[in-house]
Design a protein around this motif. Structure first.
Motif: not given
Length: 268
Positions: A113-116, A206-209, A228-230, A233-238
C-alpha cells in the motif's frame, strides 16, 4: 481506453505495461489522467491499472449516495474483471481513503500500500477544510476557468505556480475537457468527509509507505503522520517544498521513494 460494467457501475479504465499488478486510485475531483507520468514510469516493471472512479472522469456519474466502502468495492470488482487477484495499490488524496478501505474490506487483494496526501479521518485527524478547500471543492456549478484556477491554487505551493505558470491554464483545460458533475462531486465529497478508519489502522498487515508534501494546504501532513503511526511497520516520507500534488511538484523524489518501496516489497 476500455469500459466495463461492474458492481453496478460503468467504469472507464486503462491497462498498460507488464509485470506485477499495480492499481492507482485517484483523488476527489481528479481522474486517471492525473497519474499519466507515474503510470508511464511504473509500466516498465508493472502491469498498471488506472481508472476513473464512479462519479469521475469518463465513468458513469449516478446521482445517488456514495461511500468510501462502495468505491473500494468498485475497485475490487474492477480488479477481478482485469484478472488481478492481488495487487500493489497506490491511492492519493481521496484515493488514499479508498485504498485504506480496500485493504480493510478485501485484505487479500492488496500486496502493498502506498498512501499519498491522505487521512485516516475521524476525530483524531486534522479535518479536511479551510478556505483553499472551500474554493477548490465547491459543489456549486463553476466554469472551467473558476474551478481549474481554484484547484491549482489549492493543490500546489505558490512557489511551484510561480515557477510553472502553465499549470493554471493546463488545469483549466483539463476541467474543460472533462467537466465535473456537481451532483456527483457532492456525493463523493460527503463520502470522503465521513471517512474514518483510524481505529482500524492496526488491522492493516501489508507493507505500507505513507508519503505527502509538507506544505499540503488541503490535507495536513500530520494526517500522514497519524497513518504511519497507526499502521504496523509503515514508513513515512515527507517531501518539501511540496503541496497536495506532491508527485508533480517533486516528481523525481516521489518516483524514487515509491519505486524503492515497491522494489523492496516485490523482492520479499
Amino acid at each position: 481506453m476500455q469500459r466495463v460494467r461492474t458492481n453496478g457501475i460503468e467504469l472507464a479504465y486503462e491497462l498498460r505495461g507488464s509485470g506485477s499488478p499495480l492499481v492507482m486510485v485517484h483523488g476527489a475531483q481528479g481522474d486517471q489522467t492525473m497519474f499519466a507520468d507515474l503510470a508511464r514510469n511504473f509500466a516498465d516493471h508493472f502491469r498498471v491499472l488506472t481508472f476513473d472512479q464512479r462519479g469521475s472522469g469518463l465513468s458513469e456519474k449516478p446521482h445517488t449516495s456514495y461511500s468510501i466502502a462502495l468505491l473500494a468495492d468498485d475497485t475490487a470488482a474492477l480488479m477481478d474483471h482485469v484478472g488481478f487477484s492481488a495487487a500493489h495499490v497506490i491511492g492519493v488524496s481521496m484515493g488514499g481513503t479508498i485504498a485504506l478501505e480496500l485493504v480493510l474490506r478485501h485484505p487479500g487483494k492488496v500486496r502493498s500500500l502506498i498512501l499519498g496526501c491522505t487521512t485516516p479521518g475521524g476525530p483524531k485527524a486534522i479535518r479536511i477544510g479551510g478556505s483553499a478547500f472551500a474554493a477548490a471543492y465547491s459543489t456549486h456549478a463553476m466554469s472551467p476557468e473558476e474551478r481549474g484556477r481554484a484547484l491549482a491554487e489549492a493543490a500546489f505551493t505558490k512557489g511551484y505556480i510561480g515557477q510553472h505558470p502553465e499549470i493554471i491554464p493546463a488545469m483549466i483545460e483539463a476541467r474543460r475537457q472533462r467537466p465535473l458533475d456537481p451532483v456527483a462531486l457532492e456525493g463523493r465529497m460527503k463520502a470522503v468527509l465521513a471517512h474514518d478508519v483510524y481505529d482500524r489502522l492496526n488491522q492493516i498487515g501489508c507493507p505500507t509507505l505513507v508519503i505527502t508534501g509538507k506544505d499540503d494546504a488541503l490535507v495536513a501532513w500530520q494526517n500522514s503522520q497519524l497513518l504511519a503511526e497507526g499502521i504496523p511497520g509503515a514508513t513515512l516520507v515527507l517531501l518539501e517544498p511540496a503541496g497536495h500534488c506532491f508527485w508533480l511538484e517533486q516528481p523525481q523524489q516521489s518516483l524514487q521513494a515509491m519505486a524503492q518501496f515497491l522494489e523492496s516489497v516485490v523482492k520479499q
